[in-house]
Design an enzyme around this catalytic site. Structure first.
Site, PDB file in Angstrom:
ATOM      1  N   ARG A  60     112.038  -7.259   4.240  1.00 10.94           N
ATOM      2  CA  ARG A  60     112.458  -8.346   3.431  1.00 10.94           C
ATOM      3  C   ARG A  60     114.078  -9.009   2.724  1.00 10.94           C
ATOM      4  O   ARG A  60     114.128  -9.908   2.128  1.00 10.94           O
ATOM      5  CB  ARG A  60     111.702  -7.880   1.619  1.00 10.94           C
TER       6      ARG A  60
ATOM      7  N   GLY B  46     114.233 -18.269  22.841  1.00  9.68           N
ATOM      8  CA  GLY B  46     114.892 -19.097  22.652  1.00  9.68           C
ATOM      9  C   GLY B  46     115.218 -20.073  23.698  1.00  9.68           C
ATOM     10  O   GLY B  46     115.960 -21.113  24.062  1.00  9.68           O
TER      11      GLY B  46
ATOM     12  N   PRO C 129     102.528 -19.009  18.088  1.00  5.74           N
ATOM     13  CA  PRO C 129     101.791 -19.497  16.847  1.00  5.74           C
ATOM     14  C   PRO C 129     102.887 -18.692  16.010  1.00  5.74           C
ATOM     15  O   PRO C 129     104.163 -18.201  16.364  1.00  5.74           O
ATOM     16  CB  PRO C 129     100.619 -17.834  17.055  1.00  5.74           C
TER      17      PRO C 129
ATOM     18  N   THR D 172      98.590 -10.184  18.551  1.00  6.76           N
ATOM     19  CA  THR D 172     100.553 -10.515  18.391  1.00  6.76           C
ATOM     20  C   THR D 172     100.286  -8.330  18.408  1.00  6.76           C
ATOM     21  O   THR D 172     100.273  -8.049  17.185  1.00  6.76           O
ATOM     22  CB  THR D 172     100.899 -10.410  17.659  1.00  6.76           C
TER      23      THR D 172
ATOM     24  N   ARG E 210     115.160 -23.934  24.405  1.00  3.63           N
ATOM     25  CA  ARG E 210     115.635 -24.743  23.951  1.00  3.63           C
ATOM     26  C   ARG E 210     115.839 -26.331  24.937  1.00  3.63           C
ATOM     27  O   ARG E 210     116.615 -27.234  24.075  1.00  3.63           O
ATOM     28  CB  ARG E 210     116.900 -24.472  22.928  1.00  3.63           C
TER      29      ARG E 210
ATOM     30  N   HIS F 246     109.285 -11.832  18.777  1.00  3.60           N
ATOM     31  CA  HIS F 246     108.551 -12.575  17.231  1.00  3.60           C
ATOM     32  C   HIS F 246     110.339 -13.342  17.144  1.00  3.60           C
ATOM     33  O   HIS F 246     110.020 -13.959  15.799  1.00  3.60           O
ATOM     34  CB  HIS F 246     108.585 -11.027  16.404  1.00  3.60           C
TER      35      HIS F 246
ATOM     36  N   TYR G 124      96.002 -11.423  14.146  1.00  3.10           N
ATOM     37  CA  TYR G 124      96.989 -10.293  13.320  1.00  3.10           C
ATOM     38  C   TYR G 124      95.583  -9.288  13.497  1.00  3.10           C
ATOM     39  O   TYR G 124      93.992  -9.710  12.650  1.00  3.10           O
ATOM     40  CB  TYR G 124      97.177 -10.188  12.369  1.00  3.10           C
TER      41      TYR G 124
ATOM     42  N   GLY H 278     108.927 -21.757  19.117  1.00  2.00           N
ATOM     43  CA  GLY H 278     108.306 -21.134  18.172  1.00  2.00           C
ATOM     44  C   GLY H 278     108.593 -21.735  16.603  1.00  2.00           C
ATOM     45  O   GLY H 278     108.288 -22.802  15.875  1.00  2.00           O
TER      46      GLY H 278
ATOM     47  N   GLY I 139     103.467 -19.560  11.528  1.00  2.00           N
ATOM     48  CA  GLY I 139     102.204 -19.476   9.709  1.00  2.00           C
ATOM     49  C   GLY I 139     102.587 -20.611   9.116  1.00  2.00           C
ATOM     50  O   GLY I 139     103.894 -21.390   9.471  1.00  2.00           O
TER      51      GLY I 139
ATOM     52  N   SER J 137      98.123 -19.735  14.397  1.00  2.00           N
ATOM     53  CA  SER J 137      98.259 -18.370  14.169  1.00  2.00           C
ATOM     54  C   SER J 137      97.502 -17.747  12.972  1.00  2.00           C
ATOM     55  O   SER J 137      96.609 -18.733  11.983  1.00  2.00           O
ATOM     56  CB  SER J 137     100.278 -19.024  12.874  1.00  2.00           C
TER      57      SER J 137
ATOM     58  N   SER K  10     107.918 -11.259  24.277  1.00  2.00           N
ATOM     59  CA  SER K  10     108.662 -12.182  23.209  1.00  2.00           C
ATOM     60  C   SER K  10     108.840 -10.807  22.272  1.00  2.00           C
ATOM     61  O   SER K  10     109.024  -9.821  22.098  1.00  2.00           O
ATOM     62  CB  SER K  10     107.278 -12.576  22.353  1.00  2.00           C
TER      63      SER K  10
ATOM     64  N   GLN L 224      95.985 -16.758  18.266  1.00  4.09           N
ATOM     65  CA  GLN L 224      96.077 -15.112  17.260  1.00  4.09           C
ATOM     66  C   GLN L 224      95.930 -14.921  16.777  1.00  4.09           C
ATOM     67  O   GLN L 224      95.499 -15.048  15.591  1.00  4.09           O
ATOM     68  CB  GLN L 224      98.247 -16.247  17.435  1.00  4.09           C
TER      69      GLN L 224
ATOM     70  N   LYS M  25     101.191 -10.721  22.823  1.00  5.60           N
ATOM     71  CA  LYS M  25     101.874 -10.573  22.766  1.00  5.60           C
ATOM     72  C   LYS M  25     103.110 -10.198  22.159  1.00  5.60           C
ATOM     73  O   LYS M  25     103.075  -9.836  20.714  1.00  5.60           O
ATOM     74  CB  LYS M  25     101.447 -12.540  21.313  1.00  5.60           C
TER      75      LYS M  25
HETATM   76  C1  LIG Z   1     108.112 -19.770  11.378  1.00  2.00           C
HETATM   77  C2  LIG Z   1     107.319 -19.286  12.622  1.00  2.00           C
HETATM   78  C3  LIG Z   1     106.384 -18.479  12.263  1.00  2.00           C
HETATM   79  C4  LIG Z   1     106.062 -16.897  12.503  1.00  2.00           C
HETATM   80  N1  LIG Z   1     104.735 -17.057  12.590  1.00  2.00           N
HETATM   81  C5  LIG Z   1     104.298 -16.617  13.257  1.00  2.00           C
HETATM   82  C6  LIG Z   1     102.665 -15.580  13.261  1.00  2.00           C
HETATM   83  O1  LIG Z   1     102.089 -15.969  12.437  1.00  2.00           O
HETATM   84  N2  LIG Z   1     102.081 -14.559  14.821  1.00  2.00           N
HETATM   85  C7  LIG Z   1     102.647 -14.482  15.228  1.00  2.00           C
HETATM   86  O2  LIG Z   1     102.075 -13.962  16.185  1.00  2.00           O
HETATM   87  N3  LIG Z   1     104.483 -15.561  15.718  1.00  2.00           N
HETATM   88  C8  LIG Z   1     105.078 -15.917  14.767  1.00  2.00           C
HETATM   89  N4  LIG Z   1     105.781 -16.201  14.807  1.00  2.00           N
HETATM   90  C9  LIG Z   1     106.729 -15.938  16.340  1.00  2.00           C
HETATM   91  C10 LIG Z   1     106.923 -17.040  17.317  1.00  2.00           C
HETATM   92  O3  LIG Z   1     105.169 -17.306  17.920  1.00  2.00           O
HETATM   93  C11 LIG Z   1     107.604 -17.133  17.945  1.00  2.00           C
HETATM   94  O4  LIG Z   1     107.288 -15.712  19.067  1.00  2.00           O
HETATM   95  C12 LIG Z   1     109.172 -17.515  17.812  1.00  2.00           C
HETATM   96  O5  LIG Z   1     109.724 -18.170  17.114  1.00  2.00           O
HETATM   97  C13 LIG Z   1     109.833 -17.363  19.884  1.00  2.00           C
HETATM   98  O6  LIG Z   1     111.096 -17.690  19.198  1.00  2.00           O
HETATM   99  P1  LIG Z   1     111.713 -19.337  19.273  1.00  2.00           P
HETATM  100  O7  LIG Z   1     111.329 -19.615  17.659  1.00  2.00           O
HETATM  101  O8  LIG Z   1     113.042 -19.043  19.510  1.00  2.00           O
HETATM  102  O9  LIG Z   1     111.120 -20.476  20.034  1.00  2.00           O
HETATM  103  C14 LIG Z   1     106.599 -17.134  14.269  1.00  2.00           C
HETATM  104  C15 LIG Z   1     107.494 -17.807  14.005  1.00  2.00           C
HETATM  105  C16 LIG Z   1     108.945 -18.560  13.241  1.00  2.00           C
HETATM  106  C17 LIG Z   1     110.183 -19.222  13.477  1.00  2.00           C
END
Ligand SMILES: Cc1cc2nc3c(=O)[nH]c(=O)nc-3n(C[C@H](O)[C@H](O)[C@H](O)COP(=O)(O)O)c2cc1C
Length: 374
Positions: A173, A304, A86, A164, A306, A271, A138, A325, A88, A115, A269, A136, A247
């Site tokens: 921030r 991570g 997920p 999550t 890739r 995040h 919140y 992600g 956003g 998301s 995860s 997903q 998650k």
């Molecule tokens: C731009 C962005 C927005 C994300 N938004 C959410 C979200 O809304 N909810 C959530 O559970 N995780 C969110 N994540 C975390 C991803 O679900 C995921 O845990 C993470 O990106 C995995 O790592 P990777 O980017 O290395 O693949 C977000 C990640 C990114 C990069």
């Protein structure tokens, strides 16, 4: 055939990252996808480097003529063990946002997790494609809103709730400020995000639930309930029959609690490095989690991933599948739905090749013997 220099070759996930970095506003890149100042797209937690540090112990003279990449996630077939995490507001990288992602995931035979903070609604995304979707969640302070979101996901045919658990209602921030990036500021929305698509899942909330207040983008995190504990999962269970996937699990202790409290799955995860600074890379956490779970629920991992060999390493260390992600954002930014289909195809080919070289023919039978320990 000669390839004109102006056409960048997109052969790997990192090629997509490089191209997306050229296309997206630099503030957006720095805040959401890159490391501060580092050119190599590493998450602050070292998720990517930790994958690189793991080496294989390939076996030879194994019959790998017929390789199987297909498996199941919570009973749904997936054609490769790579799913969409997920994330956003995908419309900020492509006009079609999550609808493009849903179509690409379905076409590639995998699952997309939508998301709570999507730019297309639960219902819009369900209509866009016929593949398996998970939602997903919140957990919102106003429980009526939490329940409303879950009910809508269930009514729209989503097959699991991904709660999550690694993001309390607070957020640093620093990145936003450093990169002068703030989605709440409409002038920073980027080329493709329409203002009325910010937090699309909450439009119509006031009409649906009298007295409920739709969260603003600026204060979205503050609308999440950070008093939720394990016992509250019973409440979630009381109104949904969907399986629950937690998650953000990062320890054996919490994995054991996830089993005790009846979760059907968990995602190791951190995040993607957006939560706790200096969290442990997810691939390093995976073995202790998989060991304590011991098959009692389904274990997934994100953070991570890739390359196809990253996928194989995660399977070997106990994951049923991995999730992506950032990578889907890069693919959408470069070439929309087709970009994501191509990116998933790259991972499918890389995984297939890695399996052949490692001497393992079935994703359902990969084990830790192909990983060099210590
Ligand atoms: C731009 C962005 C927005 C994300 N938004 C959410 C979200 O809304 N909810 C959530 O559970 N995780 C969110 N994540 C975390 C991803 O679900 C995921 O845990 C993470 O990106 C995995 O790592 P990777 O980017 O290395 O693949 C977000 C990640 C990114 C990069």
């Amino acid at each position: 055939m000669t390839i004109p220099e102006s056409v960048p070759l997109l052969l790997t996930v990192e090629d997509y990252a490089r191209r997306a970095k050229e296309l997206l506003p630099s503030g957006m890149w720095g805040t959401l996808y890159g490391d501060d100042g580092a050119p190599d797209f590493r998450a602050e937690t070292g998720n990517v480097e930790a994958f690189r540090a793991i080496r294989f112990r390939p076996r030879v003279l194994v019959d790998v003529q017929h390789r199987n990449l297909a498996t199941e996630a919570l009973g749904a077939p997936i054609s490769l063990p790579v799913m969409i995490a997920p994330s956003g507001h995908q419309q900020r990288v492509h006009r079609d946002g999550e609808t493009a992602t849903a179509r690409a995931a379905a076409a590639s035979g995998t699952i997309m997790v939508l998301s709570t903070a999507s730019s297309f609604s639960i219902e819009e995304v369900a209509l866009a494609a016929s593949g398996t979707l998970w939602f997903q969640l919140y957990w919102m302070r106003d429980r009526r809103v939490t329940q409303w979101l879950v009910r809508r996901a269930e009514d729209s045919g989503y097959k699991a709730i991904v709660l999550t658990v690694d993001m309390p209602g607070i957020r640093s921030r620093e990145r936003d400020v450093r990169h002068e990036w703030n989605l709440a500021d409409e002038s920073k929305l980027g080329r493709t995000l329409e203002p009325d698509r910010l937090l699309r899942n909450f439009s119509g909330l006031e009409q649906a639930i009298p007295g409920a207040e739709a969260p603003t983008q600026a204060a979205f995190n503050e609308a999440w309930d950070d008093s939720v504990t394990w016992k509250d999962l019973d409440w979630l269970r009381s109104f949904t029959t969907l399986p629950i996937v937690l998650k953000g699990v990062q320890t054996a202790e919490d994995a054991e609690l996830a089993v005790q409290y009846g979760a059907e799955g968990l995602i190791v995860s951190n995040h993607g490095g957006f939560a706790l600074d200096d969290a442990t890379p997810t691939i390093e956490v995976l073995p202790e989690v998989a060991e304590v779970v011991n098959g009692r629920l389904e274990v997934f991992l994100d953070g991570g991933v890739r390359t196809g060999s990253d996928v194989l390493k995660a399977l070997a260390l106990g994951a049923r599948a991995v999730l992506l992600g950032r990578a889907p954002h890069w693919a959408l930014a470069v070439n929309g739905e087709q970009g994501l289909r191509d990116l998933l195809e790259i991972l499918r080919i890389e995984l297939n090749v890695a399996m052949a070289f490692a001497g393992t023919a079935d994703v359902n039978r990969v084990n830790a013997a192909i990983i060099r320990r210590g």
